[in-house]
Design an enzyme around this catalytic site. Structure first.
Site, PDB file in Angstrom:
ATOM      1  N   GLN A   1       0.847  -1.196   0.000  1.00  0.00           N
ATOM      2  CA  GLN A   1       0.000   0.000   0.000  1.00  0.00           C
ATOM      3  C   GLN A   1       0.886   1.249   0.000  1.00  0.00           C
ATOM      4  OE1 GLN A   1      -2.427   1.423   3.381  1.00  0.00           O
ATOM      5  NE2 GLN A   1      -4.195   1.382   2.024  1.00  0.00           N
TER       6      GLN A   1
ATOM      7  N   TYR B   1      -5.907  10.920   3.730  1.00  0.00           N
ATOM      8  CA  TYR B   1      -4.510  11.203   3.368  1.00  0.00           C
ATOM      9  C   TYR B   1      -4.448  11.989   2.047  1.00  0.00           C
ATOM     10  CZ  TYR B   1      -3.553   8.221   7.320  1.00  0.00           C
ATOM     11  OH  TYR B   1      -3.511   7.715   8.603  1.00  0.00           O
TER      12      TYR B   1
ATOM     13  N   GLY C   1      -9.488  -6.460   8.718  1.00  0.00           N
ATOM     14  CA  GLY C   1      -8.394  -5.763   9.376  1.00  0.00           C
ATOM     15  C   GLY C   1      -8.055  -6.395  10.715  1.00  0.00           C
ATOM     16  N   ARG C   2      -8.795  -5.983  11.754  1.00  0.00           N
ATOM     17  CA  ARG C   2      -8.458  -6.417  13.108  1.00  0.00           C
ATOM     18  C   ARG C   2      -8.575  -7.932  13.284  1.00  0.00           C
ATOM     19  NH1 ARG C   2     -12.637  -2.394  15.264  1.00  0.00           N
ATOM     20  NH2 ARG C   2     -13.349  -2.921  13.157  1.00  0.00           N
TER      21      ARG C   2
ATOM     22  N   ARG D   1      -7.439   2.068  -2.980  1.00  0.00           N
ATOM     23  CA  ARG D   1      -8.355   2.041  -1.838  1.00  0.00           C
ATOM     24  C   ARG D   1      -9.001   3.417  -1.672  1.00  0.00           C
ATOM     25  NH1 ARG D   1      -8.215   0.736   4.721  1.00  0.00           N
ATOM     26  NH2 ARG D   1      -9.216  -1.210   4.266  1.00  0.00           N
TER      27      ARG D   1
HETATM   28  C1  LIG Z   1      -4.127  -0.987  13.820  1.00  0.00           C
HETATM   29  C2  LIG Z   1      -4.743  -0.495  12.554  1.00  0.00           C
HETATM   30  C3  LIG Z   1      -3.948   0.000  11.550  1.00  0.00           C
HETATM   31  C4  LIG Z   1      -4.513   0.410  10.327  1.00  0.00           C
HETATM   32  N1  LIG Z   1      -3.687   0.841   9.312  1.00  0.00           N
HETATM   33  C5  LIG Z   1      -4.194   1.107   8.092  1.00  0.00           C
HETATM   34  C6  LIG Z   1      -3.334   1.384   6.999  1.00  0.00           C
HETATM   35  O1  LIG Z   1      -2.102   1.350   7.105  1.00  0.00           O
HETATM   36  N2  LIG Z   1      -3.908   1.666   5.806  1.00  0.00           N
HETATM   37  C7  LIG Z   1      -5.271   1.681   5.628  1.00  0.00           C
HETATM   38  O2  LIG Z   1      -5.742   1.943   4.520  1.00  0.00           O
HETATM   39  N3  LIG Z   1      -6.111   1.388   6.653  1.00  0.00           N
HETATM   40  C8  LIG Z   1      -5.600   1.075   7.864  1.00  0.00           C
HETATM   41  N4  LIG Z   1      -6.443   0.706   8.875  1.00  0.00           N
HETATM   42  C9  LIG Z   1      -7.851   0.495   8.598  1.00  0.00           C
HETATM   43  C10 LIG Z   1      -8.092  -0.994   8.273  1.00  0.00           C
HETATM   44  O3  LIG Z   1      -7.527  -1.337   7.018  1.00  0.00           O
HETATM   45  C11 LIG Z   1      -9.595  -1.307   8.214  1.00  0.00           C
HETATM   46  O4  LIG Z   1     -10.194  -0.414   7.303  1.00  0.00           O
HETATM   47  C12 LIG Z   1     -10.256  -1.190   9.578  1.00  0.00           C
HETATM   48  O5  LIG Z   1      -9.536  -1.917  10.559  1.00  0.00           O
HETATM   49  C13 LIG Z   1     -11.696  -1.694   9.515  1.00  0.00           C
HETATM   50  O6  LIG Z   1     -11.708  -3.060   9.117  1.00  0.00           O
HETATM   51  P1  LIG Z   1     -11.982  -4.223  10.219  1.00  0.00           P
HETATM   52  O7  LIG Z   1     -13.338  -3.903  10.819  1.00  0.00           O
HETATM   53  O8  LIG Z   1     -11.985  -5.501   9.439  1.00  0.00           O
HETATM   54  O9  LIG Z   1     -10.916  -4.139  11.240  1.00  0.00           O
HETATM   55  C14 LIG Z   1      -5.914   0.342  10.122  1.00  0.00           C
HETATM   56  C15 LIG Z   1      -6.727  -0.149  11.159  1.00  0.00           C
HETATM   57  C16 LIG Z   1      -6.159  -0.580  12.349  1.00  0.00           C
HETATM   58  C17 LIG Z   1      -7.049  -1.152  13.419  1.00  0.00           C
END
Ligand SMILES: Cc1cc2nc3c(=O)[nH]c(=O)nc-3n(C[C@H](O)[C@H](O)[C@H](O)COP(=O)(O)O)c2cc1C
Length: 361
Positions: free
Chosen positions: A98, A177, A315-316, A224
């Site tokens: 990314q 961003y 994500g999480r 994205r």
């Molecule tokens: C610890 C953490 C770091 C994240 N870093 C990024 C990132 O580097 N780039 C991005 O586009 N989204 C980032 N996100 C957002 C996640 O990609 C995702 O959109 C978000 O966690 C919701 O998805 P989930 O409900 O499956 O966790 C981050 C989220 C978390 C919790």
């Protein structure tokens, strides 16, 4: 309709399932943004994802503002990312990088470089810095003459990503961003060719995507977006007009996939009082569409069954469950993620989440 466990072809890659890993910043690189061996272990543990989208990775010093996040502008970055991609491939996985320019979210204390944006605006809240949280400063508007230089930096980082063994790149145009700061009228007040009309505000997105495609190929270029509602103070007055237009232009460019992060009203990583734009985007974007935010096994499956998405990024759940596809397939309970270790350095809460195979014996 496919299930989460069906393969999908993306660009030139065959992904064995549609349970993808969303990009997750974890702060395990060095202070010079060089990836560490720990990161190779972490990503290899998650190689059973249909596709891994890497943590956001800085394209330049100017664009990097997160402590201990990875970079992709130097030879050392390339060499150490190669260790990571080799480990993922050896474990049978696939990984896109990314590409990240944070724009006004960069704090000048990180590298002594003043943040840039579409316009002279200030993000709300405070930045993560090496000296704790500090208020954001007002960005300076990028001069129109500087934009080709920024595009060249995206291209150089994409070439570096391919040299480092990534299977492709994802342009981070979401979450408030730089590209998002240009897209939305809340943060873009320009009066030149990059401001005003939707055509002008999507110009930087289009030009960067075109340049990435020219450099590494459409089948290795993804994007994205985060259409519904505020992200780090970036918002638009007409999101249902802006984002379908952006998706339509990306469709015409033939990108490998489009991923959307759209939190719901009860989202647990951001909330939005506005409905997802994904249904409108699905009508105009004919390529592979990946949905994200708060999905589980059943809701992800339901989105695929309804034809709303081609894959789901987690994500999480992937952060805390390295073997998420296996757990979903076997109906095994998930490890909860520990927020305290999201961005901490070191192994704890990074490579220490247990595998289900270790639990069930
Ligand atoms: C610890 C953490 C770091 C994240 N870093 C990024 C990132 O580097 N780039 C991005 O586009 N989204 C980032 N996100 C957002 C996640 O990609 C995702 O959109 C978000 O966690 C919701 O998805 P989930 O409900 O499956 O966790 C981050 C989220 C978390 C919790």
């Amino acid at each position: 309709m496919p299930t989460l466990f069906d393969p999908i072809t993306v660009g030139g890659l065959t992904c064995p399932n549609r349970i993808w890993m969303a990009p997750l910043t974890r702060g395990r690189s060095t202070r010079d943004h060089v990836p560490t061996d720990l990161m190779a272990t972490y990503y290899a543990q998650r190689a059973s994802a249909g596709l891994i989208i890497s943590e956001a990775t800085g394209i330049s010093v100017e664009g990097s503002g997160w402590p201990f996040a990875g970079g992709l502008w130097g030879a050392e970055h390339v060499a150490h990312w190669k260790t990571v991609t080799d480990a993922v491939h050896a474990a049978g996985g696939r990984i896109f990088a990314q590409l990240w320019h944070m724009g006004r979210i960069v704090h000048p204390s990180l590298h002594g470089v003043h943040p840039v944006s579409a316009s002279a605006t200030t993000a709300p809240g405070k930045a993560h810095t090496y000296d704790g949280k500090q208020p954001y400063v007002e960005a300076r508007a990028l001069a129109i003459e500087e934009i080709p230089r920024v595009i060249r930096e995206y291209v150089a980082a994409a070439r570096n990503a391919i040299e480092a063994g990534f299977d492709g790149v994802q342009l981070h145009a979401a979450n408030g961003y730089l590209i998002d700061q240009f897209l939305r009228d809340g943060s873009n007040h320009r009066t030149d060719d990059y401001g005003g009309s939707i055509e002008n505000r999507t110009r930087l997105l289009r030009e960067v995507t075109e340049a990435l495609i020219a450099a590494v190929g459409a089948n290795r270029t993804a994007v994205r977006l985060s259409p519904n509602g505020d992200s780090q103070g970036v918002d638009d007055s007409a999101q249902t007009a802006l984002f379908p237009a952006a998706a339509e232009l990306l469709d015409a460019l033939g990108i490998a996939f489009l991923e959307l992060r759209e939190p719901g009203p009860n989202g647990t990583f951001g909330k939005s009082d506005r409905p997802p734009v994904a249904p409108l985007i699905r009508k105009v974007f004919k390529g592979v569409l990946v949905l994200n935010s708060d999905y589980g096994l059943e809701s992800g499956q339901a989105a695929l069954a309804a034809g709303a998405a081609d894959a789901i990024s987690y994500g999480r759940k992937f952060l805390a469950n390295p073997d998420l596809p296996y757990r979903f397939a076997e109906g095994i309970a998930l490890n909860p993620d520990d927020q305290k270790t999201w961005y901490s350095q070191g192994a704890e809460g990074y490579v220490t989440y247990p595998l289900a195979s270790a639990i069930v014996g």
